[in-house]
Design a protein around this motif. Structure first.
Motif, PDB file in Angstrom:
ATOM      1  N   ASP A   1      12.466  16.522 -26.373  1.00  0.00           N
ATOM      2  CA  ASP A   1      11.054  17.298 -27.133  1.00  0.00           C
ATOM      3  C   ASP A   1      10.244  16.566 -26.246  1.00  0.00           C
ATOM      4  OD1 ASP A   1      12.492  19.844 -27.861  1.00  0.00           O
ATOM      5  OD2 ASP A   1      11.363  19.183 -29.792  1.00  0.00           O
ATOM      6  N   THR A   2       9.992  15.223 -25.970  1.00  0.00           N
ATOM      7  CA  THR A   2       8.809  14.636 -25.319  1.00  0.00           C
ATOM      8  C   THR A   2       8.655  14.156 -23.724  1.00  0.00           C
ATOM      9  OG1 THR A   2      10.220  12.445 -25.345  1.00  0.00           O
ATOM     10  CG2 THR A   2       9.236  12.395 -27.408  1.00  0.00           C
ATOM     11  N   PHE A   3       9.583  14.432 -23.349  1.00  0.00           N
ATOM     12  CA  PHE A   3       9.540  13.997 -22.030  1.00  0.00           C
ATOM     13  C   PHE A   3       9.198  15.908 -21.420  1.00  0.00           C
ATOM     14  CE2 PHE A   3      14.424  13.073 -21.941  1.00  0.00           C
ATOM     15  CZ  PHE A   3      13.768  11.505 -22.418  1.00  0.00           C
ATOM     16  N   VAL A   4       9.240  16.969 -21.992  1.00  0.00           N
ATOM     17  CA  VAL A   4       8.596  18.342 -22.375  1.00  0.00           C
ATOM     18  C   VAL A   4       6.761  17.859 -22.433  1.00  0.00           C
ATOM     19  CG1 VAL A   4       8.248  20.661 -22.735  1.00  0.00           C
ATOM     20  CG2 VAL A   4      10.956  19.695 -22.268  1.00  0.00           C
ATOM     21  N   ARG A   5       6.707  17.222 -23.495  1.00  0.00           N
ATOM     22  CA  ARG A   5       5.490  17.023 -23.873  1.00  0.00           C
ATOM     23  C   ARG A   5       4.606  16.205 -22.824  1.00  0.00           C
ATOM     24  NH1 ARG A   5       3.355  16.874 -29.399  1.00  0.00           N
ATOM     25  NH2 ARG A   5       1.304  17.127 -28.112  1.00  0.00           N
ATOM     26  N   ILE A   6       5.278  14.993 -21.730  1.00  0.00           N
ATOM     27  CA  ILE A   6       4.987  14.253 -20.832  1.00  0.00           C
ATOM     28  C   ILE A   6       4.493  15.451 -19.958  1.00  0.00           C
ATOM     29  CG2 ILE A   6       5.462  12.773 -19.666  1.00  0.00           C
ATOM     30  CD1 ILE A   6       4.070  11.665 -22.363  1.00  0.00           C
ATOM     31  N   GLY A   7       5.709  16.236 -19.640  1.00  0.00           N
ATOM     32  CA  GLY A   7       5.498  17.188 -18.164  1.00  0.00           C
ATOM     33  C   GLY A   7       4.323  17.816 -18.559  1.00  0.00           C
ATOM     34  N   SER A   8       4.093  18.302 -19.619  1.00  0.00           N
ATOM     35  CA  SER A   8       2.758  19.439 -19.440  1.00  0.00           C
ATOM     36  C   SER A   8       1.619  18.842 -20.053  1.00  0.00           C
ATOM     37  CB  SER A   8       3.550  20.644 -21.538  1.00  0.00           C
ATOM     38  OG  SER A   8       4.479  21.009 -20.934  1.00  0.00           O
ATOM     39  N   LEU A   9       1.453  18.003 -19.727  1.00  0.00           N
ATOM     40  CA  LEU A   9      -0.122  17.468 -19.573  1.00  0.00           C
ATOM     41  C   LEU A   9      -0.660  17.392 -19.534  1.00  0.00           C
ATOM     42  CD1 LEU A   9       0.961  13.086 -20.682  1.00  0.00           C
ATOM     43  CD2 LEU A   9      -0.433  15.234 -22.121  1.00  0.00           C
TER      44      LEU A   9
ATOM     45  N   SER B   1       3.822   7.362 -13.855  1.00  0.00           N
ATOM     46  CA  SER B   1       5.387   6.447 -14.523  1.00  0.00           C
ATOM     47  C   SER B   1       5.057   5.040 -13.346  1.00  0.00           C
ATOM     48  CB  SER B   1       6.309   6.802 -14.478  1.00  0.00           C
ATOM     49  OG  SER B   1       6.561   7.440 -13.588  1.00  0.00           O
ATOM     50  N   VAL B   2       5.057   3.374 -14.035  1.00  0.00           N
ATOM     51  CA  VAL B   2       5.586   2.533 -13.759  1.00  0.00           C
ATOM     52  C   VAL B   2       6.876   2.304 -13.658  1.00  0.00           C
ATOM     53  CG1 VAL B   2       5.014  -0.208 -13.017  1.00  0.00           C
ATOM     54  CG2 VAL B   2       2.805   2.122 -13.457  1.00  0.00           C
ATOM     55  N   VAL B   3       7.684   2.200 -13.396  1.00  0.00           N
ATOM     56  CA  VAL B   3       8.810   1.754 -12.754  1.00  0.00           C
ATOM     57  C   VAL B   3       9.548   0.713 -12.652  1.00  0.00           C
ATOM     58  CG1 VAL B   3      11.303   2.952 -13.102  1.00  0.00           C
ATOM     59  CG2 VAL B   3       9.359   4.815 -13.643  1.00  0.00           C
ATOM     60  N   ILE B   4       9.616  -0.235 -13.391  1.00  0.00           N
ATOM     61  CA  ILE B   4      10.160  -1.981 -13.737  1.00  0.00           C
ATOM     62  C   ILE B   4      11.134  -2.089 -13.987  1.00  0.00           C
ATOM     63  CG2 ILE B   4       9.793  -4.357 -13.515  1.00  0.00           C
ATOM     64  CD1 ILE B   4       6.931  -3.804 -13.908  1.00  0.00           C
ATOM     65  N   GLY B   5      12.453  -2.826 -12.881  1.00  0.00           N
ATOM     66  CA  GLY B   5      13.628  -2.918 -13.382  1.00  0.00           C
ATOM     67  C   GLY B   5      14.693  -2.049 -13.444  1.00  0.00           C
ATOM     68  N   GLY B   6      14.381  -1.051 -13.992  1.00  0.00           N
ATOM     69  CA  GLY B   6      15.389  -0.007 -14.494  1.00  0.00           C
ATOM     70  C   GLY B   6      14.890   1.514 -15.344  1.00  0.00           C
TER      71      GLY B   6
ATOM     72  N   LEU C   1      12.350  10.430 -18.494  1.00  0.00           N
ATOM     73  CA  LEU C   1      10.496  10.219 -18.895  1.00  0.00           C
ATOM     74  C   LEU C   1      10.423  10.034 -17.479  1.00  0.00           C
ATOM     75  CD1 LEU C   1       8.689   9.347 -20.893  1.00  0.00           C
ATOM     76  CD2 LEU C   1       9.487   7.122 -21.543  1.00  0.00           C
ATOM     77  N   ALA C   2      10.478   9.471 -16.859  1.00  0.00           N
ATOM     78  CA  ALA C   2       9.768   8.830 -15.564  1.00  0.00           C
ATOM     79  C   ALA C   2       9.414   9.901 -14.732  1.00  0.00           C
ATOM     80  CB  ALA C   2      10.095   7.573 -15.140  1.00  0.00           C
ATOM     81  N   LEU C   3      11.016  11.103 -14.411  1.00  0.00           N
ATOM     82  CA  LEU C   3      10.625  12.255 -13.492  1.00  0.00           C
ATOM     83  C   LEU C   3       9.966  13.059 -14.373  1.00  0.00           C
ATOM     84  CD1 LEU C   3      14.579  12.315 -13.042  1.00  0.00           C
ATOM     85  CD2 LEU C   3      12.712  12.222 -11.019  1.00  0.00           C
ATOM     86  N   ALA C   4       9.683  12.914 -16.299  1.00  0.00           N
ATOM     87  CA  ALA C   4       8.841  14.160 -16.646  1.00  0.00           C
ATOM     88  C   ALA C   4       7.121  13.751 -15.972  1.00  0.00           C
ATOM     89  CB  ALA C   4       8.735  13.395 -17.769  1.00  0.00           C
ATOM     90  N   THR C   5       6.817  12.337 -15.642  1.00  0.00           N
ATOM     91  CA  THR C   5       5.130  12.331 -14.671  1.00  0.00           C
ATOM     92  C   THR C   5       5.971  13.146 -13.264  1.00  0.00           C
ATOM     93  OG1 THR C   5       6.265  10.309 -13.143  1.00  0.00           O
ATOM     94  CG2 THR C   5       5.656   9.973 -15.842  1.00  0.00           C
TER      95      THR C   5
ATOM     96  N   ARG D   1      -8.945  21.056 -14.794  1.00  0.00           N
ATOM     97  CA  ARG D   1      -8.335  21.814 -14.447  1.00  0.00           C
ATOM     98  C   ARG D   1      -8.039  21.862 -12.574  1.00  0.00           C
ATOM     99  NH1 ARG D   1     -12.899  25.950 -15.274  1.00  0.00           N
ATOM    100  NH2 ARG D   1     -13.975  24.833 -16.707  1.00  0.00           N
ATOM    101  N   THR D   2      -7.822  21.258 -12.188  1.00  0.00           N
ATOM    102  CA  THR D   2      -7.090  20.739 -10.896  1.00  0.00           C
ATOM    103  C   THR D   2      -5.216  20.470 -11.086  1.00  0.00           C
ATOM    104  OG1 THR D   2      -8.504  19.893  -9.356  1.00  0.00           O
ATOM    105  CG2 THR D   2      -6.485  19.794  -8.650  1.00  0.00           C
ATOM    106  N   LYS D   3      -5.069  19.893 -11.840  1.00  0.00           N
ATOM    107  CA  LYS D   3      -4.115  19.927 -12.305  1.00  0.00           C
ATOM    108  C   LYS D   3      -3.177  21.065 -13.137  1.00  0.00           C
ATOM    109  CE  LYS D   3      -0.226  17.961 -14.311  1.00  0.00           C
ATOM    110  NZ  LYS D   3      -0.158  17.454 -15.438  1.00  0.00           N
ATOM    111  N   ARG D   4      -4.020  22.003 -13.550  1.00  0.00           N
ATOM    112  CA  ARG D   4      -3.383  23.104 -13.704  1.00  0.00           C
ATOM    113  C   ARG D   4      -3.539  23.907 -13.055  1.00  0.00           C
ATOM    114  NH1 ARG D   4      -2.708  27.102 -18.104  1.00  0.00           N
ATOM    115  NH2 ARG D   4      -3.147  29.503 -17.681  1.00  0.00           N
ATOM    116  N   SER D   5      -4.227  24.354 -12.089  1.00  0.00           N
ATOM    117  CA  SER D   5      -4.116  24.869 -10.397  1.00  0.00           C
ATOM    118  C   SER D   5      -2.542  24.126  -9.952  1.00  0.00           C
ATOM    119  CB  SER D   5      -4.572  25.055  -9.700  1.00  0.00           C
ATOM    120  OG  SER D   5      -6.030  26.090 -10.164  1.00  0.00           O
ATOM    121  N   ALA D   6      -2.125  23.036  -9.977  1.00  0.00           N
ATOM    122  CA  ALA D   6      -1.346  21.990  -9.187  1.00  0.00           C
ATOM    123  C   ALA D   6       0.152  23.082  -9.980  1.00  0.00           C
ATOM    124  CB  ALA D   6      -1.026  20.725  -9.261  1.00  0.00           C
TER     125      ALA D   6
END
Length: 264
Positions: free
Chosen positions: A95-103, A109-114, A122-126, A215-220
């Motif tokens: 559910d945290t991924f859905v929350r992140i994706g719905s912000l 996301s800054v993905v270092i290492g792996g 989690l990274a893909l939810a951004t 507002r722009t994020k919502r339209s996107a």
């Protein structure tokens, strides 16, 4: 305003219109525990309610972004996976991924290492993923002998075509950061010593105008889907928000040149 709780496995800071969430469990490669999932949900609630925030950065302390869900929780769930408690455990993380994706603001996301399994989710939810050239993105579920979860294929399918998602998610072929950028799974690859600065710079414009950013994020979100709006519908969908922005700018506002973005 800035805030950080040095005792927590998730660090939160808010400054200059950008909220930073940092996974802080490096001894377990930032595997997401139930406690961390709760803190991520609290972070999302804060972002949703604070109109001064125009963008979000998600990163991690240490040399690895996220190795997935905590295997101790997965082991506990495996004892009786259909039980109420097991469903609660997995749902708390997913559910945290859905929350992140719905912000309501743009997220990077800054993905270092792996990033593996749930960590990749989690990274893909951004909205935007930044990597280093040698970052390793690994679906990882099948390697552990379990079926993917958390809407894994839906997240992969937002940027990859079907064949690419099959090779990565079903056949289990990992991707380097360089490959991820080439396939469109990540936006750009940067050296580790500059990637966090690049993430902040990417959010520079929205951080200075959070109201417009929301507002722009919502339209996107409404137009891009996953069920994308038609072009004529998108024209009408954007009309109200654009009229609001025109009224806010006023006729006199056009005499002022917009500030130059640091990423231009």
């Amino acid at each position: 305003m800035t805030h950080a709780d040095v005792e927590a496995p998730v660090q939160v800071t808010v400054a200059d219109g950008i909220a930073h969430l940092t996974l802080d469990n490096p001894t377990r490669k930032n595997a997401i525990s139930l406690g961390m999932a709760q803190l991520i949900n609290e972070f999302c609630h804060r972002v949703e309610g604070d109109d001064s925030i125009g963008g979000v950065v998600i990163d991690a302390r240490g040399d690895y972004f996220c190795s997935g869900a905590d295997t101790r929780d997965l082991a506990a769930s495996s004892a009786d996976p259909a039980s109420t408690e097991a469903v609660r455990r997995t749902s708390a993380v997913y559910d945290t991924f859905v929350r992140i994706g719905s912000l309501p603001v743009p997220t990077v996301s800054v993905v270092i290492g792996g990033a593996v399994g749930a960590g990749l989710n989690l990274a893909l939810a951004t909205d935007v993923m930044l990597v280093t050239p040698d970052t390793v993105l690994d679906s990882g579920f099948l390697a552990r002998g379990i079926h993917p979860g958390g809407g894994h294929f839906s997240l992969l399918g937002r940027t990859l075509n079907r064949q690419q998602a099959m090779v990565h998610g079903v056949l289990g072929v990992p991707l380097s950061g360089t490959d991820a950028v080439r396939l469109g799974l990540a936006w750009k690859a940067f050296p580790e010593h500059t990637i966090r600065t690049e993430a902040t710079a990417l959010l520079d414009r929205v951080s200075r105008d959070p109201d417009l950013a929301r507002r722009t994020k919502r339209s996107a979100d409404l137009e891009l889907g996953p069920t994308a709006a038609s072009w004529p519908a998108a024209v009408e969908l954007e009309r109200g928000a654009q009229m609001w922005s025109l009224g806010r700018k006023s006729a006199g506002g056009w005499k002022k040149k917009p500030p130059r973005s640091v990423v231009e």
